[in-house]
Design a protein around this motif. Structure first.
Motif, PDB file in Angstrom:
ATOM      1  N   ALA A   1       2.500  -9.849  41.198  1.00 14.62           N
ATOM      2  CA  ALA A   1       2.336 -11.245  40.791  1.00 14.62           C
ATOM      3  C   ALA A   1       3.493 -12.096  41.301  1.00 14.62           C
ATOM      4  O   ALA A   1       3.288 -13.232  41.760  1.00 14.62           O
ATOM      5  CB  ALA A   1       2.219 -11.340  39.270  1.00 14.62           C
TER       6      ALA A   1
ATOM      7  N   GLY B   1       2.926 -13.231  44.653  1.00 15.75           N
ATOM      8  CA  GLY B   1       1.818 -14.168  44.846  1.00 15.75           C
ATOM      9  C   GLY B   1       0.433 -13.565  44.753  1.00 15.75           C
ATOM     10  O   GLY B   1      -0.551 -14.252  45.017  1.00 15.75           O
ATOM     11  N   TYR B   2       0.303 -12.304  44.372  1.00 19.65           N
ATOM     12  CA  TYR B   2      -1.005 -11.661  44.244  1.00 19.65           C
ATOM     13  C   TYR B   2      -1.600 -11.938  42.860  1.00 19.65           C
ATOM     14  O   TYR B   2      -0.875 -11.999  41.867  1.00 19.65           O
ATOM     15  CB  TYR B   2      -0.885 -10.142  44.434  1.00 19.65           C
ATOM     16  CG  TYR B   2      -0.530  -9.749  45.842  1.00 19.65           C
ATOM     17  CD1 TYR B   2      -1.513  -9.477  46.780  1.00 19.65           C
ATOM     18  CD2 TYR B   2       0.803  -9.655  46.232  1.00 19.65           C
ATOM     19  CE1 TYR B   2      -1.177  -9.129  48.080  1.00 19.65           C
ATOM     20  CE2 TYR B   2       1.147  -9.304  47.523  1.00 19.65           C
ATOM     21  CZ  TYR B   2       0.151  -9.044  48.444  1.00 19.65           C
ATOM     22  OH  TYR B   2       0.488  -8.703  49.730  1.00 19.65           O
ATOM     23  N   ARG B   3      -2.915 -12.066  42.810  1.00 15.31           N
ATOM     24  CA  ARG B   3      -3.634 -12.113  41.535  1.00 15.31           C
ATOM     25  C   ARG B   3      -3.851 -10.661  41.128  1.00 15.31           C
ATOM     26  O   ARG B   3      -4.329  -9.860  41.940  1.00 15.31           O
ATOM     27  CB  ARG B   3      -4.972 -12.837  41.684  1.00 15.31           C
ATOM     28  CG  ARG B   3      -4.790 -14.325  42.005  1.00 15.31           C
ATOM     29  CD  ARG B   3      -6.097 -15.016  42.290  1.00 15.31           C
ATOM     30  NE  ARG B   3      -6.682 -14.430  43.496  1.00 15.31           N
ATOM     31  CZ  ARG B   3      -7.992 -14.261  43.697  1.00 15.31           C
ATOM     32  NH1 ARG B   3      -8.864 -14.620  42.791  1.00 15.31           N
ATOM     33  NH2 ARG B   3      -8.424 -13.727  44.819  1.00 15.31           N
ATOM     34  N   VAL B   4      -3.507 -10.319  39.900  1.00 15.53           N
ATOM     35  CA  VAL B   4      -3.468  -8.906  39.541  1.00 15.53           C
ATOM     36  C   VAL B   4      -3.892  -8.659  38.095  1.00 15.53           C
ATOM     37  O   VAL B   4      -3.693  -9.501  37.224  1.00 15.53           O
ATOM     38  CB  VAL B   4      -2.052  -8.341  39.821  1.00 15.53           C
ATOM     39  CG1 VAL B   4      -1.016  -9.001  38.964  1.00 15.53           C
ATOM     40  CG2 VAL B   4      -1.998  -6.845  39.714  1.00 15.53           C
ATOM     41  N   LYS B   5      -4.508  -7.493  37.896  1.00 15.31           N
ATOM     42  CA  LYS B   5      -4.854  -6.983  36.573  1.00 15.31           C
ATOM     43  C   LYS B   5      -4.361  -5.543  36.493  1.00 15.31           C
ATOM     44  O   LYS B   5      -4.182  -4.883  37.509  1.00 15.31           O
ATOM     45  CB  LYS B   5      -6.373  -6.971  36.344  1.00 15.31           C
ATOM     46  CG  LYS B   5      -6.996  -8.333  36.152  1.00 15.31           C
ATOM     47  CD  LYS B   5      -8.455  -8.179  35.732  1.00 15.31           C
ATOM     48  CE  LYS B   5      -9.056  -9.503  35.352  1.00 15.31           C
ATOM     49  NZ  LYS B   5     -10.298  -9.323  34.595  1.00 15.31           N
TER      50      LYS B   5
ATOM     51  N   PRO C   1      -7.930  -9.953  44.806  1.00 12.87           N
ATOM     52  CA  PRO C   1      -7.273  -9.518  43.566  1.00 12.87           C
ATOM     53  C   PRO C   1      -6.936  -8.027  43.618  1.00 12.87           C
ATOM     54  O   PRO C   1      -7.595  -7.242  44.300  1.00 12.87           O
ATOM     55  CB  PRO C   1      -8.323  -9.793  42.487  1.00 12.87           C
ATOM     56  CG  PRO C   1      -9.208 -10.840  43.074  1.00 12.87           C
ATOM     57  CD  PRO C   1      -9.237 -10.554  44.556  1.00 12.87           C
TER      58      PRO C   1
ATOM     59  N   ALA D   1      -7.916 -11.561  31.125  1.00 12.62           N
ATOM     60  CA  ALA D   1      -7.495 -12.030  32.447  1.00 12.62           C
ATOM     61  C   ALA D   1      -6.442 -11.108  33.048  1.00 12.62           C
ATOM     62  O   ALA D   1      -6.223 -11.119  34.265  1.00 12.62           O
ATOM     63  CB  ALA D   1      -6.950 -13.458  32.352  1.00 12.62           C
ATOM     64  N   PHE D   2      -5.800 -10.291  32.204  1.00 10.93           N
ATOM     65  CA  PHE D   2      -4.724  -9.424  32.653  1.00 10.93           C
ATOM     66  C   PHE D   2      -5.101  -7.954  32.713  1.00 10.93           C
ATOM     67  O   PHE D   2      -4.379  -7.158  33.303  1.00 10.93           O
ATOM     68  CB  PHE D   2      -3.495  -9.568  31.733  1.00 10.93           C
ATOM     69  CG  PHE D   2      -2.964 -10.970  31.688  1.00 10.93           C
ATOM     70  CD1 PHE D   2      -2.340 -11.530  32.792  1.00 10.93           C
ATOM     71  CD2 PHE D   2      -3.092 -11.734  30.547  1.00 10.93           C
ATOM     72  CE1 PHE D   2      -1.850 -12.832  32.753  1.00 10.93           C
ATOM     73  CE2 PHE D   2      -2.609 -13.031  30.496  1.00 10.93           C
ATOM     74  CZ  PHE D   2      -1.990 -13.579  31.597  1.00 10.93           C
TER      75      PHE D   2
ATOM     76  N   SER E   1      -5.484 -12.585  49.514  1.00  7.72           N
ATOM     77  CA  SER E   1      -6.635 -13.316  48.966  1.00  7.72           C
ATOM     78  C   SER E   1      -7.518 -12.437  48.074  1.00  7.72           C
ATOM     79  O   SER E   1      -8.455 -12.935  47.449  1.00  7.72           O
ATOM     80  CB  SER E   1      -7.472 -13.910  50.105  1.00  7.72           C
ATOM     81  OG  SER E   1      -8.118 -12.880  50.839  1.00  7.72           O
TER      82      SER E   1
ATOM     83  N   PHE F   1     -11.928  -6.285  44.693  1.00  8.08           N
ATOM     84  CA  PHE F   1     -10.525  -6.070  44.355  1.00  8.08           C
ATOM     85  C   PHE F   1     -10.026  -4.834  45.076  1.00  8.08           C
ATOM     86  O   PHE F   1     -10.801  -3.990  45.507  1.00  8.08           O
ATOM     87  CB  PHE F   1     -10.320  -5.921  42.836  1.00  8.08           C
ATOM     88  CG  PHE F   1     -11.063  -4.753  42.224  1.00  8.08           C
ATOM     89  CD1 PHE F   1     -10.506  -3.480  42.189  1.00  8.08           C
ATOM     90  CD2 PHE F   1     -12.328  -4.931  41.688  1.00  8.08           C
ATOM     91  CE1 PHE F   1     -11.192  -2.408  41.624  1.00  8.08           C
ATOM     92  CE2 PHE F   1     -13.028  -3.869  41.130  1.00  8.08           C
ATOM     93  CZ  PHE F   1     -12.463  -2.607  41.096  1.00  8.08           C
TER      94      PHE F   1
END
Length: 158
Positions: free
Chosen positions: A110, A113-117, A89, A29-30, A87, A49
């Motif tokens: 993160a 508030g961002y979804r990040v890998k 990733p 997930a990361f 919105s 993304f």
């Protein structure tokens, strides 16, 4: 009484299968690997993304992944909102395994508030796998390193 020496690998017992599955699922997930990022970008269209190069301007000029956005880690707080859609990733990268810039950039994103890998291997492994990259002089490609890109594969051979 005789004691049997336990080798260093098993000195700490392996986790249960359920604990191991949870750990490795969480890790995925990361993180994303170079081959998966390259495949998503090569598929055409929207990869789903934004790819962010977190290195300095000097490093960016030496080479970067085509299509990446340049957002140095130190500038994330002031520039992320202008460059990135919250919105979508984000996948960050830096030089390579010896650099934690991508992780620091991912943390900063993160916290905003961002979804990040993080792309494991960074720009170093992008180049070592023989993938095309951009410089101020145009696009380049180097021969793949056989230790990172086995002949006849498009990924780590896993």
């Amino acid at each position: 009484m005789t004691t049997t020496a336990v080798n260093p690998v098993l000195r700490v017992a392996p986790a249960s299968p359920a604990e191991a599955a949870a750990h490795f699922r969480a890790g995925l997930a990361f993180h994303a690997d170079v081959a998966d990022v390259a495949a998503a970008l090569a598929a055409g269209g929207d990869p789903g993304f934004a790819l962010v190069d977190s290195r300095s301007a000097e490093a960016w000029d030496q080479g970067r992944v085509p299509g990446a956005l340049h957002l140095p880690t130190a500038l994330v707080p002031e520039r992320a909102a202008r460059l990135l859609d919250p919105s979508v990733p984000v996948v960050t990268y830096c030089w390579g395994p010896g650099c934690d810039g991508a992780a620091r950039s991912a943390l900063a994103l993160a916290e905003l508030g961002y979804r990040v890998k993080e792309m494991l291997g960074g720009f170093e492994y992008w180049v070592r796998e023989g993938l095309e990259f951009e410089t101020r002089h145009g696009r380049e490609r180097r021969a793949p390193d056989p230790l990172t890109a086995p002949a006849g594969t498009d990924d780590c051979g896993c």
